[in-house]
Design a protein around this motif. Structure first.
Motif, mmCIF file in Angstrom:
data_model
loop_
_atom_site.group_PDB
_atom_site.id
_atom_site.type_symbol
_atom_site.label_atom_id
_atom_site.label_comp_id
_atom_site.label_asym_id
_atom_site.label_seq_id
_atom_site.Cartn_x
_atom_site.Cartn_y
_atom_site.Cartn_z
ATOM 1 N N MET A 170 26.844 10.287 29.440
ATOM 2 C CA MET A 170 28.195 10.087 28.914
ATOM 3 C C MET A 170 29.098 11.289 29.200
ATOM 4 O O MET A 170 30.217 11.161 29.652
ATOM 5 N N SER A 171 28.580 12.538 28.951
ATOM 6 C CA SER A 171 29.391 13.721 29.187
ATOM 7 C C SER A 171 29.671 13.908 30.667
ATOM 8 O O SER A 171 30.752 14.332 31.046
ATOM 9 N N ARG A 172 28.663 13.589 31.515
ATOM 10 C CA ARG A 172 28.872 13.723 32.952
ATOM 11 C C ARG A 172 29.931 12.745 33.432
ATOM 12 O O ARG A 172 30.747 13.052 34.287
ATOM 13 N N PHE A 173 29.930 11.539 32.895
ATOM 14 C CA PHE A 173 30.947 10.554 33.265
ATOM 15 C C PHE A 173 32.333 11.038 32.860
ATOM 16 O O PHE A 173 33.301 10.888 33.585
ATOM 17 N N SER A 174 32.471 11.644 31.701
ATOM 18 C CA SER A 174 33.769 12.159 31.252
ATOM 19 C C SER A 174 34.236 13.284 32.156
ATOM 20 O O SER A 174 35.435 13.413 32.429
ATOM 21 N N LYS B 192 33.584 13.578 35.351
ATOM 22 C CA LYS B 192 34.068 12.952 36.578
ATOM 23 C C LYS B 192 35.470 12.375 36.380
ATOM 24 O O LYS B 192 36.328 12.484 37.250
ATOM 25 N N THR B 193 35.669 11.760 35.223
ATOM 26 C CA THR B 193 36.992 11.202 34.939
ATOM 27 C C THR B 193 38.044 12.291 34.868
ATOM 28 O O THR B 193 39.173 12.127 35.341
ATOM 29 N N LEU B 194 37.679 13.452 34.273
ATOM 30 C CA LEU B 194 38.611 14.566 34.183
ATOM 31 C C LEU B 194 38.980 15.090 35.571
ATOM 32 O O LEU B 194 40.146 15.348 35.868
ATOM 33 N N VAL B 195 37.980 15.240 36.452
ATOM 34 C CA VAL B 195 38.247 15.704 37.810
ATOM 35 C C VAL B 195 39.121 14.703 38.560
ATOM 36 O O VAL B 195 40.070 15.082 39.262
ATOM 37 N N PHE B 196 38.822 13.429 38.398
ATOM 38 C CA PHE B 196 39.625 12.391 39.040
ATOM 39 C C PHE B 196 41.065 12.435 38.541
ATOM 40 O O PHE B 196 42.013 12.273 39.306
ATOM 41 N N GLY B 197 41.221 12.677 37.237
ATOM 42 C CA GLY B 197 42.569 12.767 36.684
ATOM 43 C C GLY B 197 43.336 13.956 37.219
ATOM 44 O O GLY B 197 44.539 13.858 37.520
ATOM 45 N N MET B 198 42.643 15.097 37.368
ATOM 46 C CA MET B 198 43.311 16.286 37.913
ATOM 47 C C MET B 198 43.754 16.055 39.361
ATOM 48 O O MET B 198 44.864 16.421 39.748
ATOM 49 N N LEU B 199 42.891 15.443 40.153
ATOM 50 C CA LEU B 199 43.263 15.149 41.540
ATOM 51 C C LEU B 199 44.427 14.171 41.605
ATOM 52 O O LEU B 199 45.307 14.285 42.461
ATOM 53 N N THR B 200 44.433 13.210 40.682
ATOM 54 C CA THR B 200 45.537 12.242 40.640
ATOM 55 C C THR B 200 46.850 12.932 40.318
ATOM 56 O O THR B 200 47.888 12.664 40.943
ATOM 57 N N THR C 119 40.973 4.095 34.162
ATOM 58 C CA THR C 119 40.372 4.743 32.994
ATOM 59 C C THR C 119 40.352 3.854 31.765
ATOM 60 O O THR C 119 39.355 3.804 31.030
ATOM 61 N N TRP C 120 41.450 3.147 31.514
ATOM 62 C CA TRP C 120 41.558 2.364 30.295
ATOM 63 C C TRP C 120 41.680 0.864 30.538
ATOM 64 O O TRP C 120 42.090 0.115 29.672
ATOM 65 N N GLY C 121 41.315 0.416 31.730
ATOM 66 C CA GLY C 121 41.383 -1.008 32.036
ATOM 67 C C GLY C 121 40.340 -1.809 31.284
ATOM 68 O O GLY C 121 39.376 -1.267 30.734
ATOM 69 N N PRO C 122 40.489 -3.163 31.221
ATOM 70 C CA PRO C 122 39.547 -4.015 30.477
ATOM 71 C C PRO C 122 38.134 -3.978 31.029
ATOM 72 O O PRO C 122 37.162 -4.012 30.288
ATOM 73 N N GLN C 123 37.974 -3.885 32.347
ATOM 74 C CA GLN C 123 36.634 -3.849 32.912
ATOM 75 C C GLN C 123 35.917 -2.567 32.534
ATOM 76 O O GLN C 123 34.728 -2.574 32.218
#
Length: 272
Positions: free
Chosen positions: A1-5, A7-15, A235-239
């Motif tokens: 779970m923490s590793r997934f978060s 990755k999401t943080l890095v993806f958000g920074m790149l975005t 990040t917050w989509g239904p899927q």
């Protein structure tokens, strides 16, 4: 779970970085649009000024004389003519003729005024019939003052043609013509239609358009919006919400399945 978060943080920074770059490019295009509008305003304002003699431009800075309409009457030296190679007009390849002209009033002394007197068709963008492209020995015409572009490093003269240049470099052209040149070029005004491809047709002056800068800016802003909306949807989509289930929920579903199986076996045992 923490590793997934993470990755999401890095993806958000790149975005965010990608969106910021797109926004900056959009602002740059809007800045260029502002500069283009300011230049167009100057062109339109100076186009309404009365036509003056080229002799009046001796003590005038080129930034103030740029885009002014002037009149010149002088002797053209066709033997010293230089061509600006690989030009095009109305979809045809050719050259621009750069002719040194000595004003008859003598106000410029030994200095010649370089006149871009027209376009001549040339299949290879360099060679043409010089004799047929000549005009009268004395040129009497209205023209538009344009500035020499800033000097750029690199080869100016064409290696395959002795009197052809790639760009309008004042020093190189002065050396080829053998004249000291005025600090500007005169764009001869007149008929731009090519009735005879061996004759010089006037080059149309630049049109005061705004160019594609506004549409480019909107495209960059659109790209930034796509990046941000795409990240939010990912990040917050239904899927994504349906896939983020906790281990407790999974265990509850498993235990519920086991209980249901036991109840069904007990019911079958009680049947007669």
């Amino acid at each position: 779970m923490s590793r997934f978060s993470a990755k999401t943080l890095v993806f958000g920074m790149l975005t965010v970085i990608a969106a910021a770059v797109c926004i900056r490019l959009g602002i740059w295009q809007l800045d260029r649009l502002s500069q283009r509008r300011a230049q167009n305003a100057i062109v339109l304002a100076r186009g309404t000024m009365p036509v003056v003699s080229v002799s009046t431009l001796q003590a005038v800075d080129t930034t103030d004389s740029h885009w002014r309409r002037v009149h010149i009457r002088g002797v053209a030296d066709y033997a010293a003519e230089v061509v600006h190679a690989t030009r095009s007009q109305a979809g045809s390849p050719g050259v621009h003729l750069l002719t040194p002209v000595r004003p008859l009033d003598g106000a410029w002394g030994d200095t010649a005024v370089l006149v871009l007197r027209g376009f001549v068709y040339s299949p290879d963008g360099r060679t043409f019939d010089h004799d047929k492209a000549r005009e009268a020995d004395t040129l009497d015409l209205d023209a538009l003052v344009i500035s020499f572009p800033p000097h750029k490093p690199g080869t100016v003269q064409m290696p395959t043609a002795t009197r052809a240049v790639r760009v309008l470099d004042r020093d190189t052209i002065a050396a080829l013509t053998g004249y000291p040149l005025a600090p500007f070029v005169l764009l001869a005004l007149g008929d731009t239609a090519m009735y005879d491809i061996t004759k010089a047709a006037r080059v149309p002056p630049p049109s005061p358009s705004e160019g594609p800068h506004q549409s480019y800016a909107m495209q960059w802003f659109g790209f930034a919006l796509v990046f941000l909306v795409g990240f939010v949807a990912f990040t917050w989509g239904p899927q994504r919400g349906a896939g983020d289930t906790s281990p407790d929920d999974d265990m509850g579903r498993d235990m519920g399945g086991v209980g249901n199986a036991q109840n069904e076996r007990a019911a079958r045992a009680r049947r007669p």
